[in-house]
Design an enzyme around this catalytic site. Sequence first.
Site: not given
Length: 383
Positions: A146, A168, A179, A259, A383
């Site tokens: 993603t 992932k 996640t 991130e 999200s």
Amino acid sequence: MTVTSPRGFRAAGVAAGLKSTGAKDLALVVNDGPAYDSASVFTSNRCKANPVLWSQEVVKDGTVRAVVLNSGGANCYTGAEGFQTTHAVAEQVATDLGIGAVDVVVCSTGLIGLANPRQNLLDGVDAAHAALSGAGGTDAAEAIMTTDSVSKQVVVEGAGWSVGGMAKGAGMLAPQLATMLVVLTTDAVVPAADLDTALRAATRVSFDRLDSDGCMSTNDTVTVLASGASGITPSLPDFTEALTHACTDLAMQLLRDAEGADHEIAITVLNAASEDDAVAVGRSVARSNLFKAAVFGNDPNWGRVLASIGTTDAAFDPADLDVAMNGVWVCKQSTPHADPATVDLKGREVSVTIDLKAGSERATVWTNDLTHAYVHENSAYSS
């Protein structure tokens, strides 16, 4: 370096039209046997997505023949229609492979509340089935991405057997596998009960020790499949060690891709009264936005470490704590020690060592710094 490196597995990754970019978004991993043993762990979030609700029932008998995963939509809080979509996807995989839907794990990742277009998924399953191959592991790993900037894959070699894996995840990392979607494969002969024991031991010291931002998602799944195709039965300790190695490698890949992060931070707690105490202290520091912001600013602010330790119920003397940052003991006996200016935090890897002086147990928790880029990415991406 893929889930198809161990013998007995095929995989594929295709574009089913779930992502507006046209990128690959549906993956299929198939165990061709001769054994079909499996074990899984799932998010502990009470708010679970439809694929998790389905898959929790699938794995109860320890037999899984295939795992189908999609990115582009979490299929979470999409009502009865969403659960029916999960069921339909499992049925389509089963039809294509000539197996039962009760042996198909389904995983999804993406936005909560987004209804995945069922026909796209079903057509994607057919396309993935047609593309299955022993060389399809990389395509599968790419299809589950993603916000990931790179795919995550691993292979660990045993004595005539191996463990492969893909994962992932690039944010919202936290305990209980937030996640994250992970598929692990092995051609070793390992009964389902032993797989479960090994998987829980492995995730306890790897994925469960990641705490990038303290958030917990709704879709998290880690599944291990054993084909037995090597014909070799390793000892449980040897297999657990290899599986732990694979999980830790994937966990560190997830950490490096978090991130917007500028630093990866390893918080090691020494001489705790219990392992639980060590984890609690490490996690408290990892969740301190003040501490994480200080690291982003290259500031070895050990006072924020002590403040975080003090919020826990761990056993320690508040007047006798030692803290080191990148090997420099900036705090001894809860007072200033070495000059913080001697601590160099410009590199990506940062270590924090905390000595509780309360016992002999230890644990490490991993996190990232809090950056402008993290705030931007998670405000720009729903999200």
